[in-house]
Design a protein around this motif. Structure first.
Motif, PDB file in Angstrom:
ATOM      1  N   MET A   1       0.827  -1.184   0.000  1.00  0.00           N
ATOM      2  CA  MET A   1       0.000   0.000   0.000  1.00  0.00           C
ATOM      3  C   MET A   1       0.872   1.247   0.000  1.00  0.00           C
ATOM      4  O   MET A   1       1.848   1.319   0.713  1.00  0.00           O
ATOM      5  CB  MET A   1      -0.889   0.017   1.233  1.00  0.00           C
ATOM      6  N   THR A   2       0.441   2.207  -0.790  1.00  0.00           N
ATOM      7  CA  THR A   2       1.228   3.436  -0.906  1.00  0.00           C
ATOM      8  C   THR A   2       0.699   4.549  -0.016  1.00  0.00           C
ATOM      9  O   THR A   2       1.400   5.515   0.225  1.00  0.00           O
ATOM     10  CB  THR A   2       1.214   3.940  -2.354  1.00  0.00           C
ATOM     11  N   GLY A   3      -0.540   4.436   0.413  1.00  0.00           N
ATOM     12  CA  GLY A   3      -1.135   5.482   1.237  1.00  0.00           C
ATOM     13  C   GLY A   3      -1.723   6.632   0.436  1.00  0.00           C
ATOM     14  O   GLY A   3      -2.304   7.547   0.996  1.00  0.00           O
ATOM     15  N   GLU A   4      -1.551   6.601  -0.903  1.00  0.00           N
ATOM     16  CA  GLU A   4      -2.123   7.690  -1.698  1.00  0.00           C
ATOM     17  C   GLU A   4      -3.626   7.497  -1.868  1.00  0.00           C
ATOM     18  O   GLU A   4      -4.145   6.393  -1.795  1.00  0.00           O
ATOM     19  CB  GLU A   4      -1.434   7.802  -3.054  1.00  0.00           C
ATOM     20  N   ARG A   5      -4.309   8.586  -2.068  1.00  0.00           N
ATOM     21  CA  ARG A   5      -5.761   8.569  -2.210  1.00  0.00           C
ATOM     22  C   ARG A   5      -6.144   8.141  -3.626  1.00  0.00           C
ATOM     23  O   ARG A   5      -5.515   8.571  -4.602  1.00  0.00           O
ATOM     24  CB  ARG A   5      -6.303   9.963  -1.939  1.00  0.00           C
ATOM     25  N   ILE A   6      -7.149   7.295  -3.717  1.00  0.00           N
ATOM     26  CA  ILE A   6      -7.722   6.965  -5.018  1.00  0.00           C
ATOM     27  C   ILE A   6      -9.218   7.203  -4.938  1.00  0.00           C
ATOM     28  O   ILE A   6      -9.825   7.140  -3.861  1.00  0.00           O
ATOM     29  CB  ILE A   6      -7.429   5.515  -5.454  1.00  0.00           C
ATOM     30  N   ASP A   7      -9.807   7.517  -6.056  1.00  0.00           N
ATOM     31  CA  ASP A   7     -11.260   7.635  -6.156  1.00  0.00           C
ATOM     32  C   ASP A   7     -11.781   6.321  -6.711  1.00  0.00           C
ATOM     33  O   ASP A   7     -11.135   5.687  -7.557  1.00  0.00           O
ATOM     34  CB  ASP A   7     -11.653   8.777  -7.092  1.00  0.00           C
ATOM     35  N   SER A   8     -12.941   5.901  -6.245  1.00  0.00           N
ATOM     36  CA  SER A   8     -13.526   4.673  -6.768  1.00  0.00           C
ATOM     37  C   SER A   8     -15.039   4.807  -6.824  1.00  0.00           C
ATOM     38  O   SER A   8     -15.637   5.577  -6.070  1.00  0.00           O
ATOM     39  CB  SER A   8     -13.124   3.469  -5.913  1.00  0.00           C
ATOM     40  N   TRP A   9     -15.617   4.073  -7.733  1.00  0.00           N
ATOM     41  CA  TRP A   9     -17.066   4.025  -7.851  1.00  0.00           C
ATOM     42  C   TRP A   9     -17.432   2.724  -8.544  1.00  0.00           C
ATOM     43  O   TRP A   9     -16.578   2.001  -9.035  1.00  0.00           O
ATOM     44  CB  TRP A   9     -17.608   5.238  -8.607  1.00  0.00           C
ATOM     45  N   GLU A  10     -18.711   2.434  -8.534  1.00  0.00           N
ATOM     46  CA  GLU A  10     -19.175   1.222  -9.191  1.00  0.00           C
ATOM     47  C   GLU A  10     -20.415   1.521 -10.013  1.00  0.00           C
ATOM     48  O   GLU A  10     -21.153   2.469  -9.736  1.00  0.00           O
ATOM     49  CB  GLU A  10     -19.465   0.107  -8.192  1.00  0.00           C
ATOM     50  N   GLN A  11     -20.613   0.715 -11.030  1.00  0.00           N
ATOM     51  CA  GLN A  11     -21.807   0.758 -11.863  1.00  0.00           C
ATOM     52  C   GLN A  11     -22.358  -0.658 -11.919  1.00  0.00           C
ATOM     53  O   GLN A  11     -21.584  -1.623 -11.934  1.00  0.00           O
ATOM     54  CB  GLN A  11     -21.483   1.217 -13.284  1.00  0.00           C
ATOM     55  N   GLY A  12     -23.658  -0.785 -11.949  1.00  0.00           N
ATOM     56  CA  GLY A  12     -24.252  -2.111 -12.038  1.00  0.00           C
ATOM     57  C   GLY A  12     -25.401  -2.125 -13.025  1.00  0.00           C
ATOM     58  O   GLY A  12     -26.054  -1.106 -13.248  1.00  0.00           O
ATOM     59  N   TRP A  13     -25.613  -3.275 -13.651  1.00  0.00           N
ATOM     60  CA  TRP A  13     -26.759  -3.435 -14.533  1.00  0.00           C
ATOM     61  C   TRP A  13     -27.151  -4.905 -14.559  1.00  0.00           C
ATOM     62  O   TRP A  13     -26.381  -5.786 -14.223  1.00  0.00           O
ATOM     63  CB  TRP A  13     -26.474  -2.885 -15.935  1.00  0.00           C
ATOM     64  N   TRP A  14     -28.399  -5.136 -14.945  1.00  0.00           N
ATOM     65  CA  TRP A  14     -29.002  -6.457 -14.893  1.00  0.00           C
ATOM     66  C   TRP A  14     -29.279  -6.942 -16.306  1.00  0.00           C
ATOM     67  O   TRP A  14     -29.888  -6.240 -17.104  1.00  0.00           O
ATOM     68  CB  TRP A  14     -30.300  -6.386 -14.092  1.00  0.00           C
ATOM     69  N   ASP A  15     -28.816  -8.151 -16.612  1.00  0.00           N
ATOM     70  CA  ASP A  15     -29.099  -8.820 -17.886  1.00  0.00           C
ATOM     71  C   ASP A  15     -30.180  -9.861 -17.602  1.00  0.00           C
ATOM     72  O   ASP A  15     -29.877 -10.961 -17.140  1.00  0.00           O
ATOM     73  CB  ASP A  15     -27.816  -9.467 -18.406  1.00  0.00           C
ATOM     74  N   GLU A  16     -31.428  -9.479 -17.820  1.00  0.00           N
ATOM     75  CA  GLU A  16     -32.563 -10.347 -17.479  1.00  0.00           C
ATOM     76  C   GLU A  16     -32.525 -11.691 -18.206  1.00  0.00           C
ATOM     77  O   GLU A  16     -32.639 -12.734 -17.555  1.00  0.00           O
ATOM     78  CB  GLU A  16     -33.884  -9.624 -17.764  1.00  0.00           C
ATOM     79  N   PRO A  17     -32.340 -11.728 -19.538  1.00  0.00           N
ATOM     80  CA  PRO A  17     -32.354 -13.034 -20.210  1.00  0.00           C
ATOM     81  C   PRO A  17     -31.248 -13.976 -19.719  1.00  0.00           C
ATOM     82  O   PRO A  17     -31.465 -15.174 -19.568  1.00  0.00           O
ATOM     83  CB  PRO A  17     -32.145 -12.688 -21.693  1.00  0.00           C
ATOM     84  N   GLY A  18     -30.073 -13.444 -19.454  1.00  0.00           N
ATOM     85  CA  GLY A  18     -28.971 -14.275 -18.991  1.00  0.00           C
ATOM     86  C   GLY A  18     -28.930 -14.465 -17.491  1.00  0.00           C
ATOM     87  O   GLY A  18     -28.145 -15.252 -16.978  1.00  0.00           O
ATOM     88  N   ARG A  19     -29.782 -13.712 -16.768  1.00  0.00           N
ATOM     89  CA  ARG A  19     -29.825 -13.723 -15.304  1.00  0.00           C
ATOM     90  C   ARG A  19     -28.443 -13.429 -14.719  1.00  0.00           C
ATOM     91  O   ARG A  19     -27.966 -14.091 -13.814  1.00  0.00           O
ATOM     92  CB  ARG A  19     -30.404 -15.045 -14.795  1.00  0.00           C
ATOM     93  N   ILE A  20     -27.805 -12.409 -15.297  1.00  0.00           N
ATOM     94  CA  ILE A  20     -26.463 -11.999 -14.874  1.00  0.00           C
ATOM     95  C   ILE A  20     -26.538 -10.580 -14.304  1.00  0.00           C
ATOM     96  O   ILE A  20     -27.071  -9.670 -14.944  1.00  0.00           O
ATOM     97  CB  ILE A  20     -25.467 -12.006 -16.055  1.00  0.00           C
ATOM     98  N   HIS A  21     -26.013 -10.412 -13.109  1.00  0.00           N
ATOM     99  CA  HIS A  21     -25.866  -9.081 -12.512  1.00  0.00           C
ATOM    100  C   HIS A  21     -24.424  -8.645 -12.769  1.00  0.00           C
ATOM    101  O   HIS A  21     -23.485  -9.308 -12.331  1.00  0.00           O
ATOM    102  CB  HIS A  21     -26.163  -9.113 -11.012  1.00  0.00           C
ATOM    103  N   HIS A  22     -24.263  -7.569 -13.525  1.00  0.00           N
ATOM    104  CA  HIS A  22     -22.935  -7.041 -13.844  1.00  0.00           C
ATOM    105  C   HIS A  22     -22.591  -5.936 -12.855  1.00  0.00           C
ATOM    106  O   HIS A  22     -23.436  -5.073 -12.579  1.00  0.00           O
ATOM    107  CB  HIS A  22     -22.911  -6.454 -15.255  1.00  0.00           C
TER     108      HIS A  22
END
Length: 84
Positions: free
Chosen positions: A1-22
């Motif tokens: 670990m370097t101790g430097e600050r990073i920004d992070s976020w997430e995005q999600g979406w649902w593939d109904e036919p494949g029943r996959i949560h991305h």
């Protein structure tokens, strides 16, 4: 670990036919460098999952939820299994 600050976020979406949560996690460092991690999570109906678990030769020995001190409900989030 370097101790430097990073920004992070997430995005999600649902593939109904494949029943996959991305879920896409994005991490950006101060110099603008980005790292992306894409999870593809196959989702099951609870009854289907129980059947698959049993068909694979496992039995549920304990059910629990995510957080310490959270009372068990009718819909536990975690299973502890053992070979049947």
């Amino acid at each position: 670990m370097t101790g430097e600050r990073i920004d992070s976020w997430e995005q999600g979406w649902w593939d109904e036919p494949g029943r996959i949560h991305h879920v896409l996690y994005v991490y950006r460092w101060p110099d603008g460098t980005e790292r992306r991690s894409h999870l593809t999570l196959r989702m099951f109906e609870l009854d289907e999952l129980r059947q698959l678990f049993a068909a694979a030769g496992w039995r549920i020995v304990r059910e629990a939820e995510d957080f310490v001190g959270t009372p068990l409900s009718g819909r536990p989030l975690k299973w502890v299994g053992a070979r049947a």
